[in-house]
Design a protein around this motif. Structure first.
Motif, short mmCIF file in Angstrom:
data_model
loop_
_atom_site.label_atom_id
_atom_site.label_comp_id
_atom_site.label_asym_id
_atom_site.label_seq_id
_atom_site.Cartn_x
_atom_site.Cartn_y
_atom_site.Cartn_z
N VAL A 262 28.01 66.87 15.54
CA VAL A 262 28.50 65.49 15.48
C VAL A 262 27.52 64.66 14.66
N GLY A 263 28.05 63.88 13.72
CA GLY A 263 27.22 62.91 13.00
C GLY A 263 26.63 63.41 11.71
N GLY A 264 26.81 64.69 11.39
CA GLY A 264 26.27 65.23 10.15
C GLY A 264 26.46 66.73 10.12
N PRO A 265 26.48 67.31 8.92
CA PRO A 265 26.74 68.75 8.81
C PRO A 265 25.58 69.59 9.32
N GLN B 231 32.30 70.48 12.45
CA GLN B 231 31.63 69.19 12.60
C GLN B 231 32.62 68.05 12.69
N VAL B 232 32.19 67.00 13.39
CA VAL B 232 32.92 65.73 13.42
C VAL B 232 31.96 64.69 12.87
N CYS B 233 32.25 64.19 11.67
CA CYS B 233 31.35 63.22 11.05
C CYS B 233 32.07 62.54 9.90
N ILE B 234 31.52 61.41 9.48
CA ILE B 234 32.05 60.75 8.30
C ILE B 234 31.60 61.51 7.06
N ASP B 235 32.23 61.23 5.94
CA ASP B 235 31.77 61.73 4.66
C ASP B 235 30.63 60.81 4.21
N GLN C 44 31.31 53.05 11.21
CA GLN C 44 31.79 54.29 11.81
C GLN C 44 31.72 54.13 13.32
N ASP C 45 32.30 55.10 14.06
CA ASP C 45 32.39 55.00 15.51
C ASP C 45 31.81 56.26 16.15
N PRO C 46 30.51 56.28 16.46
CA PRO C 46 29.91 57.48 17.06
C PRO C 46 30.45 57.81 18.45
N VAL D 223 36.43 67.86 11.52
CA VAL D 223 37.24 66.64 11.42
C VAL D 223 36.45 65.59 10.64
N ALA D 224 37.09 65.00 9.65
CA ALA D 224 36.48 63.91 8.90
C ALA D 224 36.73 62.60 9.65
N ALA D 225 35.67 62.01 10.18
CA ALA D 225 35.81 60.77 10.94
C ALA D 225 36.04 59.60 9.98
N PRO D 226 36.79 58.59 10.41
CA PRO D 226 37.08 57.45 9.52
C PRO D 226 35.87 56.52 9.37
#
Length: 338
Positions: free
Chosen positions: A147-150, A156-160, A294-296, A321-324
């Motif tokens: 979560v939060g980074g690769p 992983q679940v994190c933003i780009d 972003q929404d951690p 999943v790419a988080a918004p």
């Protein structure tokens, strides 16, 4: 006959320690016959303590681990909150493994402690892991997600992070800024290693692709903290020569530090200096900070749900999943005066 370790049970059953671990936890990819044989051997050898004997019946500890580099920083604490919300709703426990408290004991943590914690699955919060640490995690053969980074080898679940930093930098350029500095989030302990690299790369490439000059002397480290942002701002403001009209900060905490130091020196935000961050920290709205939000909490919640679904037998429940994320314009950015 009393077993002193999982290795004794594995030897008696003629299987790997990872298979023993999976069988005891009731995880997939162990045949019913092999599981029954391992549980019988473990019981006979006394591997499972009496206080946990009921765990053999279900094969589960109903505990999810969260491996974190720090617990004091905003993103990590909020992501942990999201994980815990889901676990509480499903009568699971959370085991926090805080690497910030281990110092030089990381090797023992990964080689010994992790297997013996008897966790059913693991959330890893944006860590740079050594090859040996990754190997030990995968040997447990429990469901894993970052979560939060690769993290190499993990879903992983994190933003780009590249696109988020690009969006922030483009916002400053579109306002008309040409002299743009960066406060980046290097980590001296190398515990949060891919995220700052991605954001730094995006900043530099976005400047260059827009025909603007990238100035290495205007790239300073803020350590992802408010205090680090203050220190970085001092280095920028005290440097000789012309000053930047805008600063991109790789996190809101650093951006808030920059704004504090600017206010202390009488530098007006945004009239004299525009400041933008990434995160949407809970203090950012009050401070009027423009940010890429972003929404951690949601990222942690989604990761925990996927792990529980996999533990329940749902095929391919754990996935990337790419988080918004989105630009939130507030009062800290404006067109330069000149």
């Amino acid at each position: 006959m009393i077993a002193s370790s999982i290795e004794d049970v594995a030897a008696a059953a003629n299987v790997s320690t990872a298979t023993v671990s999976r069988a005891i936890r009731g995880l997939p990819r162990v045949s019913p016959q092999t599981r029954a044989r391992i549980l019988a051997i473990a019981t006979e050898m006394g591997y499972v303590a009496s206080s946990a004997a009921s765990g053999l019946a279900t094969g589960r500890t109903r505990t999810i681990g969260v491996l974190a580099p720090y617990v004091s920083r905003w993103f990590f604490s909020r992501a942990i909150e999201g994980v815990d919300l889901v676990l509480q709703q499903n009568q699971y426990n959370l085991m926090l493994i805080n690497l910030g408290g281990y110092g030089g004991g990381r090797e023992r943590l990964f080689e010994h402690t992790m297997l013996r914690k008897q966790i059913d699955a693991l959330v890893v919060l944006c860590l740079a892991l050594l090859p040996s640490e990754l190997e030990h995690l995968h040997l447990t053969e429990i469901p894993l997600i970052a979560v939060g980074g690769p993290v190499k080898g993990f879903h992983q679940v994190c933003i780009d992070d590249y696109q988020a930093a690009k969006l922030a930098t483009q916002h400053l350029i579109e306002l008309g800024h040409q002299r743009i500095a960066q406060v980046l989030g290097e980590d001296k302990n190398e515990l949060n290693f891919e995220v700052p690299k991605l954001r730094d790369k995006a900043f530099e490439e976005t400047l260059v692709n827009s025909g603007l000059r990238f100035r290495p002397e205007w790239e300073v480290d803020g350590e992802f903290t408010v205090a680090g942002g203050v220190s970085a701002a001092r280095r920028l403001f005290d440097a000789p020569g012309e000053q930047p009209t805008a600063i991109f900060c790789a996190s809101d905490e650093m951006a808030l530090g920059v704004m504090m130091e600017a206010q202390r020196r009488g530098i007006r935000v945004p009239q004299d200096l525009s400041v933008i961050g990434i995160d949407n920290h809970e203090f950012s709205a009050a401070a009027g900070l423009t940010t890429v939000a972003q929404d951690p909490v949601e990222q942690g919640r989604l990761a925990a749900e996927m792990l529980l679904n996999e533990l329940a037998g749902k095929a391919d429940a754990v996935r990337s999943v790419a988080a918004p994320f989105q630009l939130v314009k507030r009062g800290s950015t404006a067109a330069p005066l000149a």
